[in-house]
Design an enzyme around this catalytic site. Structure first.
Site, PDB file in Angstrom:
ATOM      1  N   SER A 211      18.938  34.500  37.281  1.00  0.00           N
ATOM      2  CA  SER A 211      19.930  33.759  36.489  1.00  0.00           C
ATOM      3  C   SER A 211      21.325  34.205  36.911  1.00  0.00           C
ATOM      4  O   SER A 211      21.500  35.331  37.412  1.00  0.00           O
ATOM      5  CB  SER A 211      19.720  34.070  35.008  1.00  0.00           C
ATOM      6  OG  SER A 211      20.792  33.604  34.238  1.00  0.00           O
TER       7      SER A 211
ATOM      8  N   TYR B 262      18.374  39.975  27.821  1.00  0.00           N
ATOM      9  CA  TYR B 262      18.140  38.929  28.825  1.00  0.00           C
ATOM     10  C   TYR B 262      18.924  39.207  30.122  1.00  0.00           C
ATOM     11  O   TYR B 262      18.368  39.209  31.220  1.00  0.00           O
ATOM     12  CB  TYR B 262      18.525  37.563  28.246  1.00  0.00           C
ATOM     13  CG  TYR B 262      18.270  36.394  29.170  1.00  0.00           C
ATOM     14  CD1 TYR B 262      17.005  35.822  29.266  1.00  0.00           C
ATOM     15  CD2 TYR B 262      19.292  35.861  29.955  1.00  0.00           C
ATOM     16  CE1 TYR B 262      16.768  34.751  30.124  1.00  0.00           C
ATOM     17  CE2 TYR B 262      19.068  34.792  30.807  1.00  0.00           C
ATOM     18  CZ  TYR B 262      17.807  34.234  30.887  1.00  0.00           C
ATOM     19  OH  TYR B 262      17.574  33.176  31.729  1.00  0.00           O
TER      20      TYR B 262
HETATM   21  N1  NAD Z   1      17.489  27.151  30.871  1.00  0.00           N
HETATM   22  C1  NAD Z   1      18.512  27.866  31.331  1.00  0.00           C
HETATM   23  O1  NAD Z   1      19.676  27.709  30.905  1.00  0.00           O
HETATM   24  C2  NAD Z   1      18.283  28.904  32.406  1.00  0.00           C
HETATM   25  C3  NAD Z   1      19.381  29.408  33.111  1.00  0.00           C
HETATM   26  C4  NAD Z   1      19.171  30.361  34.097  1.00  0.00           C
HETATM   27  C5  NAD Z   1      17.888  30.789  34.380  1.00  0.00           C
HETATM   28  N2  NAD Z   1      16.846  30.275  33.678  1.00  0.00           N
HETATM   29  C6  NAD Z   1      15.507  30.775  33.981  1.00  0.00           C
HETATM   30  O2  NAD Z   1      14.728  29.712  34.475  1.00  0.00           O
HETATM   31  C7  NAD Z   1      13.353  29.948  34.174  1.00  0.00           C
HETATM   32  C8  NAD Z   1      12.754  28.699  33.550  1.00  0.00           C
HETATM   33  O3  NAD Z   1      13.450  28.420  32.361  1.00  0.00           O
HETATM   34  P1  NAD Z   1      13.385  27.002  31.625  1.00  0.00           P
HETATM   35  O4  NAD Z   1      14.766  26.651  31.269  1.00  0.00           O
HETATM   36  O5  NAD Z   1      12.553  26.057  32.392  1.00  0.00           O
HETATM   37  O6  NAD Z   1      12.661  27.452  30.254  1.00  0.00           O
HETATM   38  P2  NAD Z   1      11.381  26.906  29.507  1.00  0.00           P
HETATM   39  O7  NAD Z   1      11.363  27.608  28.186  1.00  0.00           O
HETATM   40  O8  NAD Z   1      11.360  25.421  29.507  1.00  0.00           O
HETATM   41  O9  NAD Z   1      10.179  27.396  30.414  1.00  0.00           O
HETATM   42  C9  NAD Z   1       9.704  28.720  30.409  1.00  0.00           C
HETATM   43  C10 NAD Z   1       8.193  28.673  30.502  1.00  0.00           C
HETATM   44  O10 NAD Z   1       7.721  30.037  30.568  1.00  0.00           O
HETATM   45  C11 NAD Z   1       6.533  30.095  29.788  1.00  0.00           C
HETATM   46  N3  NAD Z   1       6.258  31.475  29.378  1.00  0.00           N
HETATM   47  C12 NAD Z   1       6.940  32.228  28.483  1.00  0.00           C
HETATM   48  N4  NAD Z   1       6.339  33.416  28.338  1.00  0.00           N
HETATM   49  C13 NAD Z   1       5.263  33.421  29.162  1.00  0.00           C
HETATM   50  C14 NAD Z   1       4.258  34.370  29.450  1.00  0.00           C
HETATM   51  N5  NAD Z   1       4.220  35.562  28.848  1.00  0.00           N
HETATM   52  N6  NAD Z   1       3.323  34.052  30.367  1.00  0.00           N
HETATM   53  C15 NAD Z   1       3.332  32.840  30.974  1.00  0.00           C
HETATM   54  N7  NAD Z   1       4.251  31.898  30.733  1.00  0.00           N
HETATM   55  C16 NAD Z   1       5.214  32.183  29.841  1.00  0.00           C
HETATM   56  C17 NAD Z   1       6.807  29.201  28.590  1.00  0.00           C
HETATM   57  O11 NAD Z   1       5.615  28.815  27.913  1.00  0.00           O
HETATM   58  C18 NAD Z   1       7.522  28.041  29.269  1.00  0.00           C
HETATM   59  O12 NAD Z   1       6.613  27.034  29.673  1.00  0.00           O
HETATM   60  C19 NAD Z   1      13.335  31.181  33.260  1.00  0.00           C
HETATM   61  O13 NAD Z   1      13.035  32.318  34.023  1.00  0.00           O
HETATM   62  C20 NAD Z   1      14.747  31.266  32.765  1.00  0.00           C
HETATM   63  O14 NAD Z   1      15.112  32.584  32.398  1.00  0.00           O
HETATM   64  C21 NAD Z   1      16.999  29.333  32.717  1.00  0.00           C
END
Ligand code: NAD
Length: 325
Positions: free
Chosen positions: A189, A202
């Site tokens: 991130s 985080y």
């Molecule tokens: N959304 C944002 O603003 C953002 C920004 C920067 C980075 N990210 C990163 O991108 C990645 C994806 O995020 P997203 O926005 O698609 O979020 P999201 O919540 O839509 O997807 C995350 C997925 O991870 C799964 N998950 C959570 N805990 C788990 C576990 N213990 N085992 C297996 N699966 C698990 C959840 O069920 C979910 O399907 C993450 O690593 C997040 O930190 C997101």
């Protein structure tokens, strides 16, 4: 034909003459533009295909992971979708299969090495080959000030956002190194470059994920595994619901990102073996600003850009919410 050729030659001569007579700043801008065009041409000419690759994505039941699984399948890769939410992973795999792709889905809590080992073995069996692209994407956020964050949430954040990467790497990397063929994608991130209030857990976990990706890249290089690439993805906020309620910057070059833009950029970065993908491009300035500015000036920039207050109205998928993973 002859007329067109002489027109082209004349135009090129005129452009060359104009460039020669241009002021120094314009010459520098032209040279930079030409270098960037050459770089772009080289990168697109050397892009790899994902066709025939076997791609395992954690957290593939929703958001970025789910969309990336679909893009990988559309590019001809076989895809293993792992998620703690089994129904979501299976639904995504069924959608891929319905559009002609090859997908396998399984429930997997990535914080358990045992769960990961079982799921990777099942994926290998179902897809008929070793994993060649590993995407460590599963992520969680608590979104609270440190003193209001439960011990469980702090541990869970580190377990999912970084410790789990070690378990998937231990299961998927050996065959990549053995075959000198593979790709490890770390979804970190932009919060792994800068500390943000309400992200004490985080942000720190994403700094750690950044550090792991960096050390792994150097280690693979040092051991001569030139066929195993790494890509560390560092996006600013994305509109997936995970960070519902956050505020983007007022600066047009630092918006809340659209998931389809993020996934398309990730696909390009994987095809081009890009080691670090910061999104939007403005995030590339963060390490430079950190290095070049006094801490107080850097902090002031975060205030000025609206980063410091970005989480004030956070209403996303907090792991401290009742019934969360
Ligand atoms: N959304 C944002 O603003 C953002 C920004 C920067 C980075 N990210 C990163 O991108 C990645 C994806 O995020 P997203 O926005 O698609 O979020 P999201 O919540 O839509 O997807 C995350 C997925 O991870 C799964 N998950 C959570 N805990 C788990 C576990 N213990 N085992 C297996 N699966 C698990 C959840 O069920 C979910 O399907 C993450 O690593 C997040 O930190 C997101």
């Amino acid at each position: 034909m002859e007329g067109a050729l002489s027109f082209a030659v004349e135009t090129a001569q005129n452009a060359f003459k104009a460039a020669k007579e241009a002021p120094t700043w314009a010459k520098a801008a032209l040279a930079a533009a030409a270098l960037m065009a050459l770089r772009e041409a080289y990168l697109s000419a050397t892009e790899k295909s994902v066709e025939g690759e076997v791609c395992l994505i954690t957290g593939a039941g929703s958001g970025i992971g789910r969309m990336l699984a679909k893009s990988m399948a559309a590019g001809g890769a076989k895809v293993a979708l792992l998620d703690i939410n089994e129904a979501a992973a299976k639904e995504a795999a069924a959608e891929i299969a319905a559009s002609g792709g090859h997908a396998f889905a399984a429930r997997c809590d990535v914080t358990s090495h045992e769960d990961v080992a079982v799921a990777v073995a099942a994926a290998r069996e179902a897809l008929g080959s070793d994993i060649t692209i590993l995407v460590n994407n599963a992520g969680v956020v608590s979104g609270k000030p440190l003193l209001e964050t439960s011990d469980r949430a702090i541990k869970r954040t580190f377990d999912v956002n970084v410790i789990a990467h070690y378990w998937t790497l231990k299961e998927c990397l050996p065959s990549m190194v053995r075959n000198n063929h593979g790709h490890v994608v770390t979804v970190a991130s932009a919060a792994g470059w800068v500390g943000i209030p309400r992200q004490c857990d985080y942000s720190a976990s994403k700094w750690a994920a950044n550090g792991l990706a960096e050390a792994l890249r150097m280690e693979l290089r040092h051991m001569g595994a030139t066929g195993v690439s790494t890509t560390c993805v560092c996006p600013f906020y994305i509109d997936t619901g995970m960070f519902e309620g956050v505020r983007g910057s007022w600066l047009p070059t630092l918006p809340i990102l659209k998931p389809d833009y993020v996934v398309a950029s990730m696909m390009t970065a994987i095809r081009r073996r890009t080691p670090v993908l910061n999104m939007p491009a403005m995030v590339n300035l963060t390490p430079l600003m950190r290095a070049g500015l006094p801490v107080a000036a850097f902090d002031w920039c975060c205030d000025f850009l609206g980063i410091t207050k970005s989480m004030d109205d956070f209403a996303g998928r907090s792991i401290d919410a009742p019934g969360s993973s």
